[in-house]
Design an enzyme around this catalytic site. Structure first.
Site, PDB file in Angstrom:
ATOM      1  N   HIS A 237      -7.172  -3.854  -4.277  1.00 17.07           N
ATOM      2  CA  HIS A 237      -6.984  -2.473  -4.625  1.00 17.07           C
ATOM      3  C   HIS A 237      -6.008  -2.308  -6.243  1.00 17.07           C
ATOM      4  O   HIS A 237      -6.936  -1.236  -6.562  1.00 17.07           O
ATOM      5  CB  HIS A 237      -5.595  -2.068  -4.144  1.00 17.07           C
TER       6      HIS A 237
ATOM      7  N   HIS B 226       1.170  -1.069  -0.004  1.00 20.97           N
ATOM      8  CA  HIS B 226       0.015   0.092  -0.758  1.00 20.97           C
ATOM      9  C   HIS B 226       1.059   1.396  -0.003  1.00 20.97           C
ATOM     10  O   HIS B 226       0.882   2.129   1.057  1.00 20.97           O
ATOM     11  CB  HIS B 226      -0.641  -0.008   1.162  1.00 20.97           C
TER      12      HIS B 226
END
Length: 389
Positions: free
Chosen positions: A133, A63
């Protein structure tokens, strides 16, 4: 005929050399990295199943945090002080979710690509995977994008467009495609200061976008390595029946813009999809569906465990359902819970252990598991974990 009499023999490759130089210039301007030559052939068929290596390292969600990403590779001894691959024939699987929640997403994509190429030359391998994501961003869902993330992609777009202008100066090259083609200039319910960043992100990551095509088409959505199956969220029997190779190729085709339009295949969307499933990653062990897990594993010959990310484990890497599900997302990114990096190591000769940067284990870095569980994993923190600092 000599080269002086036939200068076209020398000059015919100049446009390609110029294009390669411009690409290298743009790469370095964006990432600060000179990528080594890619040893793998173009349009290589994605491999889904791999033999068990001597040493296998699994890394969870990153991330957008480059420092924590480096730390995760460091604690496993995968890179040296200059971020070069230093682990020979080791195989690494990073289970997805490089994107969102941080401001160095592109830098991590370049960092992983560099290590892929260096590892390949050394006899090792780095596999990267699609997380939810990645799928969201390709679809244009930017709910978890940060302002720094938008800025990083805007910087990329500026350099990329400059590189395209440089290429147009060479008459031997095709006119580059406009990356912004078809993208609106503004967006409802979004501040005007974000318009440029959103446009750049769409241009880069939409199906057939330059970043999606260059980096994300190399991602696996599911991978079998020896007796472990890797997936970001989880696999159900219906996914396995559909076909693991088929899933990988169809997702890759969608990212390449070959089919499917804006939205991902159905098995990548929704709560029971391969990148969103949480049936086996709930932090409370009693909430995990061990029966569904065992059913899924029984349909993949030779596989005895499923390794996944997606759901943050505040207690660190752990296993449930008799260690048939191993959850490795420790929320290490500062955009998540700023957790201490941990990675999973599987050695052919000594089984499974957790490598951690947790200072609690510094006094006893080789704290072993219960005597009756040589290769198992502790369920939660109070159960001793086999660790290396």
């Amino acid at each position: 005929m000599s080269s002086r009499e036939n200068p076209s023999g020398i000059c015919k490759n100049i446009p390609n050399l110029i294009s390669s130089f411009v690409d290298t210039f743009v790469d370095y301007s964006v990432s600060g990295i000179f990528l080594p030559q890619d040893p793998s052939p173009q349009n290589e068929i994605l491999q889904t199943r791999f033999d068990k290596p001597e040493r296998l390292v699994a890394i969870g969600d990153l991330h957008g945090d480059l420092d924590k990403s480096r730390e995760a590779f460091n604690i496993a001894g995968l890179i040296d002080s200059s971020d070069r691959w230093s682990s020979g024939s080791t195989m690494v699987v990073q289970v997805g979710d490089v994107l969102d929640k941080g401001g160095e997403e592109l830098k991590i994509l370049y960092f992983l690509e560099k290590l892929k190429r260096e590892a390949e030359r050394a006899g090792g391998k780095v596999l990267t995977m699609n997380g939810n994501h990645e799928i969201m961003n390709i679809e244009g869902d930017f709910r978890h994008v940060t302002k720094k993330g938008l800025e990083e992609f805007q910087v990329w777009a500026d350099w990329y467009c400059l590189g395209n202008k440089m290429k147009t100066l060479c008459s031997g090259l095709d006119k580059p495609k406009d990356p912004y083609e078809g993208i609106p200039m503004s967006f409802p319910r979004v501040g005007a200061d974000c318009f440029d960043g959103i446009r750049a992100r769409i241009a880069a990551l939409r199906p057939e976008g330059p970043i999606a095509k260059r980096f994300l088409t190399k991602n696996q959505t599911v991978a079998v390595v020896g007796d472990s199956v890797f997936v970001h969220g989880g696999l159900l029997a219906e996914h396995i029946e559909y076909g693991l190779e088929r899933i990988n190729e169809e997702v890759r085709g969608w990212i390449n813009g070959l089919k499917g339009g804006r939205y991902a295949p159905v098995y990548c969307r929704g709560g029971n999809s391969v990148v969103w499933l949480r049936k086996f990653s709930e932090e409370m062990a009693h909430k995990c569906d061990c029966a569904a897990l065992e059913h899924a594993l029984s349909t993949i010959p030779g596989v005895k465990r499923m390794i996944m990310g997606h759901t943050i484990q505040d207690a660190g890497i752990n296993g449930v359902c008799n260690d048939k599900a191993i959850r490795i997302d420790v929320g290490m990114s500062k955009g998540c819970s700023d957790g201490l990096p941990e990675v999973l190591e599987i050695r052919r000769d000594s089984g499974v252990r957790i490598l951690t940067s947790n200072p609690l284990y510094k006094e006893n870095p080789y704290s072993h598991l219960a005597p009756d569980s040589k290769t198992g994993l502790g369920l939660l923190v109070p159960v001793p974990k086999q660790v290396e600092v």
